[in-house]
Scaffold this motif. Structure first.
Motif, short mmCIF file in Angstrom:
data_model
loop_
_atom_site.label_atom_id
_atom_site.label_comp_id
_atom_site.label_asym_id
_atom_site.label_seq_id
_atom_site.Cartn_x
_atom_site.Cartn_y
_atom_site.Cartn_z
N LEU A 70 -19.61 -13.41 -5.96
CA LEU A 70 -18.55 -13.40 -6.97
C LEU A 70 -17.22 -13.77 -6.34
O LEU A 70 -16.48 -14.63 -6.84
CB LEU A 70 -18.45 -12.03 -7.63
CG LEU A 70 -19.65 -11.55 -8.44
CD1 LEU A 70 -19.39 -10.14 -8.98
CD2 LEU A 70 -19.98 -12.50 -9.57
N GLN A 81 -27.49 -12.28 -11.98
CA GLN A 81 -28.63 -12.26 -11.07
C GLN A 81 -29.96 -12.34 -11.82
O GLN A 81 -31.01 -12.51 -11.20
CB GLN A 81 -28.60 -11.03 -10.17
CG GLN A 81 -28.92 -9.70 -10.85
CD GLN A 81 -27.69 -9.01 -11.35
OE1 GLN A 81 -26.73 -9.65 -11.77
NE2 GLN A 81 -27.71 -7.69 -11.32
N ASN A 136 -24.83 -6.81 -14.63
CA ASN A 136 -26.24 -7.11 -14.34
C ASN A 136 -26.77 -8.29 -15.15
O ASN A 136 -27.86 -8.24 -15.71
CB ASN A 136 -27.10 -5.87 -14.61
CG ASN A 136 -26.71 -4.70 -13.75
OD1 ASN A 136 -26.82 -4.76 -12.53
ND2 ASN A 136 -26.23 -3.63 -14.37
N TRP A 166 -27.33 -19.04 -11.14
CA TRP A 166 -26.22 -18.11 -10.92
C TRP A 166 -24.87 -18.79 -11.08
O TRP A 166 -23.99 -18.26 -11.74
CB TRP A 166 -26.31 -17.52 -9.52
CG TRP A 166 -27.39 -16.53 -9.31
CD1 TRP A 166 -28.46 -16.27 -10.14
CD2 TRP A 166 -27.53 -15.66 -8.20
NE1 TRP A 166 -29.25 -15.31 -9.61
CE2 TRP A 166 -28.72 -14.91 -8.42
CE3 TRP A 166 -26.79 -15.46 -7.05
CZ2 TRP A 166 -29.15 -13.95 -7.50
CZ3 TRP A 166 -27.23 -14.50 -6.14
CH2 TRP A 166 -28.39 -13.76 -6.37
N LYS A 205 -24.48 -10.17 -3.49
CA LYS A 205 -24.14 -10.84 -4.74
C LYS A 205 -22.68 -10.60 -5.11
O LYS A 205 -22.06 -11.41 -5.78
CB LYS A 205 -25.09 -10.38 -5.84
CG LYS A 205 -26.52 -10.87 -5.60
CD LYS A 205 -27.52 -10.20 -6.51
CE LYS A 205 -28.93 -10.67 -6.15
NZ LYS A 205 -29.97 -9.82 -6.75
N THR A 206 -22.15 -9.47 -4.67
CA THR A 206 -20.72 -9.22 -4.87
C THR A 206 -19.90 -10.24 -4.08
O THR A 206 -18.89 -10.75 -4.57
CB THR A 206 -20.35 -7.79 -4.43
OG1 THR A 206 -21.06 -6.86 -5.24
CG2 THR A 206 -18.86 -7.54 -4.58
N THR A 224 -23.07 -7.18 -10.14
CA THR A 224 -24.31 -7.84 -9.77
C THR A 224 -25.34 -6.87 -9.21
O THR A 224 -26.52 -7.17 -9.18
CB THR A 224 -24.05 -8.92 -8.70
OG1 THR A 224 -23.50 -8.29 -7.54
CG2 THR A 224 -23.10 -9.96 -9.21
#
Length: 211
Positions: A191, A156, A153, A161, A187-188, A182
């Motif tokens: 990555l 984000q 965490n 980013w 958001k994953t 995240t």
């Protein structure tokens, strides 16, 4: 409020840390260096008001309790009056203790989180060597490299980013592990799309490619 301030609670990431340790053992990462980026904090007297473990295991009442505490905690933290508490560094030290980490690096943007970790080490006499970096990972490179890097965490909550992820990724030694979260599916995917020098082992768990 600092860029990656987050309200934490005990054993919030226990399952992820367990999976990370199992992978480290399978890769024979003994006596590793470990880095905890953005371990999270909470106004000290409120930590006892939160349940432990996975949020998905909590009862509706516990989830409501967490929501109320989070709201109050956010207001109190902005006053910059209260001492913060954090639990993740101690959990990492105890969980990974049997593979004998040579150093545990703590990286955060908030000096009160760093101070909280130092109090835990001194108060509980944790038998590990700790180093600290007070930096914003979205604008500065991390001055350490580690075999195991943990960042839950964080990206984000930063201003940039991609820069944050790049600086975090650069802190992992070749062949080392990155455990990162995240909090949301989109958001994953971010990555997976941007960790070019890593191989994906599992959701949120990557190994840096050698060479």
């Amino acid at each position: 409020m600092d860029c990656f301030d987050t309200t934490t609670w005990k054993n919030r990431n226990y399952d992820r840390l367990q999976k990370l340790k199992q992978e480290a053992v399978s890769l024979s990462l003994h006596t590793p260096t470990i880095m905890d980026i953005g371990p999270g904090g909470i106004v000290d007297f409120l930590l006892r008001q939160l349940p432990q473990g996975r949020k998905s295991d909590w009862s509706p009442r516990q989830k409501m309790q967490r929501g109320v505490v989070r709201l109050v905690e956010g207001v109190l933290r902005r006053t910059n009056i209260f001492t913060l508490e954090t639990s993740e560094p101690e959990e990492i030290a105890r969980l990974f203790g049997d593979i004998n980490p040579t150093c545990i690096y703590i990286v955060d943007i908030n000096s009160k989180v760093i101070e909280a970790v130092k109090r835990i080490i001194e108060g509980k006499g944790l038998p590990y060597h700790f180093e600290y970096a007070l930096i914003d990972v979205s604008s500065h490179q991390i001055p350490y490299r580690a075999d195991i890097v943990i960042a839950y965490n964080v990206i984000q909550r930063t201003k940039d980013w991609k820069a944050s992820l790049n600086n975090i990724a650069n802190s992992v030694r070749p062949g080392g592990l990155l455990s990162i979260r995240t909090g949301r599916n989109e958001k994953t995917r971010f990555l997976d799309e941007n960790l070019h020098s890593f191989g994906r082992i599992d959701e949120g768990l990557y190994q840096k490619i050698l060479g």
